[in-house]
Write an enzyme that holds these catalytic residues in place. Structure first.
Site, PDB file in Angstrom:
ATOM      1  N   ASN A   9       0.883  -1.169   0.000  1.00 24.18           N
ATOM      2  CA  ASN A   9       0.000   0.000   0.000  1.00 24.18           C
ATOM      3  C   ASN A   9       0.922   1.221   0.000  1.00 24.18           C
ATOM      4  OD1 ASN A   9      -1.744   2.052   0.679  1.00 24.18           O
ATOM      5  ND2 ASN A   9      -2.693   0.955   2.398  1.00 24.18           N
ATOM      6  N   ARG A 242      -4.264  18.490   3.377  1.00 24.38           N
ATOM      7  CA  ARG A 242      -5.092  18.819   2.200  1.00 24.38           C
ATOM      8  C   ARG A 242      -6.279  19.676   2.618  1.00 24.38           C
ATOM      9  NH1 ARG A 242      -5.916  12.779   0.253  1.00 24.38           N
ATOM     10  NH2 ARG A 242      -4.113  12.134   1.476  1.00 24.38           N
ATOM     11  N   LEU A 285      -2.817  15.066  14.211  1.00 24.96           N
ATOM     12  CA  LEU A 285      -3.827  15.393  15.224  1.00 24.96           C
ATOM     13  C   LEU A 285      -3.310  15.211  16.642  1.00 24.96           C
ATOM     14  CD1 LEU A 285      -6.986  16.159  15.290  1.00 24.96           C
ATOM     15  CD2 LEU A 285      -7.069  13.970  16.448  1.00 24.96           C
ATOM     16  N   ARG A 286      -2.468  14.180  16.833  1.00 23.60           N
ATOM     17  CA  ARG A 286      -1.924  13.974  18.185  1.00 23.60           C
ATOM     18  C   ARG A 286      -1.165  15.214  18.657  1.00 23.60           C
ATOM     19  NH1 ARG A 286       0.500   8.078  17.780  1.00 23.60           N
ATOM     20  NH2 ARG A 286       0.536   8.897  15.681  1.00 23.60           N
ATOM     21  N   ASN A 333      -8.822   6.498  17.275  1.00 18.13           N
ATOM     22  CA  ASN A 333      -8.051   6.839  18.482  1.00 18.13           C
ATOM     23  C   ASN A 333      -8.419   8.131  19.178  1.00 18.13           C
ATOM     24  OD1 ASN A 333      -6.082   4.594  18.449  1.00 18.13           O
ATOM     25  ND2 ASN A 333      -5.542   5.471  16.466  1.00 18.13           N
TER      26      ASN A 333
END
Ligand code: AMP
Length: 404
Positions: A9, A242, A285-286, A333
Site C-alpha cells: 500500500n 489537504r 492530530l496527536r 483513536n
C-alpha cells in the site's frame, strides 16, 4: 508448506505492507506487517512478525534518500530472510485510482499495467508509486500472480447522476467525474459491521474514515451511494495537509491575480493546507491535541464541524441514518474528535455515550443503549481487504505454472 500473500500500500512517501499466510481452508492469517516512512528524505523501515518479534526498526540499505523501488526491494529481502520457506500465492497492490474502466480488483497482466500508466494524469502524486510497486514485484517474482485493488472501485455504480459534475456532458465522457477514494477501507468496515451487527449493516450507514487522508461514505445495504471525495483525493473534509472542499473561484483568483501556477497551487492544496495550514503547527492530530496553542484547538474544532456538516449531507443522501462508524487513525483513536462530532449529531438520532466513546478497546458501539441510531468505532484493515481480493482472484483463476 503454507502459501502466503503479501500486500503493498504505497503512499507518496510511505509504503505499508503485510504478509498473510493462507491455510488449507483459504483462511488468511497475518504473519508480519510493517511500514517504510520518510521515503526520499529520511527513510526508515519498521516491521514486526505477528508474534511481536521485531524484524527491523531502522534505516534501509539504500540510505535515507531512497525511493519506492529500493524500499520495496528491501521489504521483500527482509521478508524472505525472516520467512525462508515462503511461497507466494499472490502479491496484492493497493492502486489509488482505477478510473471508470477498473471497477473491480483484477489480476495484473501487460494490458492492465499499460492501462495503469495511462491513468497517471488522474493521480500524478500517487499512481506512479503504485506502478513502481507492481513493476518491482513483477520483476522479482515473475511467476506469481499480481493483483490490483483499486481504491476507487467500491464507489462505482452511481451512474451519471452519482458521478457527474455540472459541467458540459463532454467532460463526463472525458473522465472528469466524481470517483471517490478510501474504497478498500469502506469495504472492509462494511464487512466488519455486517459481522458485528447484520441488521444495521443492511441499513443506512455513514462511515467516517479519518486519518491523514479523510473522507466519509454513505452506504446503503453495504454499498457506497455517496462519498465526500470526488475527482481527486482533495475534495470533502479538510485533512492533515489537504484543504478539502474549496470554492473553485479561490483557485481562479490565485491563478489570475496572485501569479500562482499549477505547481504552486498543487503544493498549497495538497501539502500546506488542512490541519497543518489551519493550525500553523502540525498536520498530526496527536500533536494538535497535545498543544496549548489556540490555533491548534481551532483547527480541531473546524475539522469536527466539517465532519458534522458532511454527516448531515450524507444522511440526506441516505434518507436517514441507522449507524455511524468512525475509522482511520483519528477515528479509531481520538476520543476528543468523536465526542465533538457526536455531541452535535443528536438531531440525527445518535444518542452519544461519552463513557463508551472514551474507553480504549477494540471494535465497539459508542452510542448510548437505546439510541435510535448507533455509533461505532471499527478499526480499518485495508491490507486484509487487499489480501482477500488477491486470494479470491487467484483461487478463481485457472492454475498458472510458477517460474522456477
Ligand atoms: P492514518 O493516516 O489513518 O494513519 O491516521 C493518522 C492520524 O491519526 C494522525 O493525525 C495521527 O495524529 C492520528 N492519530 C493516531 N493515533 C492517535 C491517537 N492516539 N490520538 C489522536 N490521534 C491519533
Amino acid at each position: 508448506m503454507s502459501e502466503h500473500i503479501i500486500t503493498f500500500n504505497a503512499g507518496s512517501s510511505s509504503i505499508k505492507f503485510a504478509l498473510f499466510s493462507v491455510d488449507a481452508e483459504g483462511r488468511l492469517r497475518r504473519a508480519a506487517a510493517g511500514q517504510v516512512d520518510g521515503l526520499g528524505s529520511n527513510a526508515r523501515l519498521a516491521a514486526k512478525a505477528a508474534d511481536g518479534r521485531v524484524l527491523h526498526d531502522g534505516g534501509l540499505p539504500a540510505g535515507p534518500a531512497c525511493g519506492h523501488g529500493d524500499a520495496l526491494a528491501a521489504i521483500l529481502a527482509l521478508i524472505q530472510a525472516a520467512f525462508p520457506q515462503l511461497r507466494f500465492a499472490a502479491i496484492g497492490h493497493r492502486i489509488v485510482h482505477g478510473a471508470a474502466r477498473h471497477s473491480a480488483s483484477t489480476l495484473i497482466d501487460d494490458a492492465v499495467l499499460a492501462s495503469l500508466h495511462t491513468l497517471v494524469p488522474l493521480a500524478p502524486l500517487h499512481l506512479p508509486n503504485n506502478i513502481v510497486g507492481v513493476e518491482v514485484t513483477r520483476r522479482a517474482f515473475p511467476g506469481v500472480p499480481q493483483v490490483a485493488c483499486f481504491d476507487t472501485a467500491f464507489h462505482r455504480g452511481g451512474g451519471f447522476l452519482g458521478e457527474a459534475y455540472a459541467l458540459p456532458r463532454d467532460y463526463f465522457e472525458a473522465g472528469i467525474r466524481r470517483y471517490g477514494f478510501h474504497g478498500l477501507s469502506y469495504e472492509y468496515v462494511a464487512g466488519r459491521l455486517a459481522e458485528l451487527s447484520p441488521r444495521e449493516a443492511a441499513g443506512r450507514v455513514i462511515v467516517a474514515h479519518l486519518g491523514n487522508g479523510a473522507s466519509m461514505c454513505a452506504l446503503r445495504g453495504g454499498r457506497s451511494i455517496d462519498t465526500t471525495m470526488g475527482f481527486s483525493a482533495l475534495d470533502g473534509l479538510p485533512m492533515g495537509t489537504r484543504c478539502g472542499a474549496i470554492d473553485p473561484g479561490v483557485l481562479l483568483h490565485l491563478l489570475q491575480t496572485h501569479g500562482y501556477d499549477a505547481a504552486r497551487l498543487s503544493d498549497l492544496l495538497y501539502k500546506e493546507s488542512g490541519l497543518k495550514g489551519l493550525s500553523g503547527i502540525s498536520h498530526d492530530l496527536r500533536a494538535l491535541e497535545a498543544s496549548e496553542d489556540a490555533h491548534a484547538s481551532e483547527a480541531i474544532t473546524y475539522f469536527c464541524a466539517r465532519i458534522r456538516r458532511e454527516a448531515g449531507a450524507l444522511a440526506a443522501s441516505l434518507g436517514g441514518i441507522d449507524a455511524l462508524v468512525f475509522t482511520g487513525g483519528i477515528g479509531e483513536n481520538s476520543a476528543r474528535v468523536r465526542a465533538a462530532v457526536l455531541g452535535g449529531l443528536d438531531w440525527l438520532g445518535i444518542r452519544f455515550d461519552p463513557e463508551a466513546a472514551s474507553e480504549e478497546r477494540g471494535d465497539r458501539v459508542i452510542s448510548a443503549p437505546g439510541s435510535p441510531a448507533s455509533a461505532w468505532v471499527i478499526a480499518t484493515d485495508e491490507e486484509a481487504m487487499i489480501a482477500r481480493h488477491a486470494l479470491g482472484l487467484v483461487r478463481a483463476a485457472p492454475p498458472r505454472v510458477q517460474a522456477a
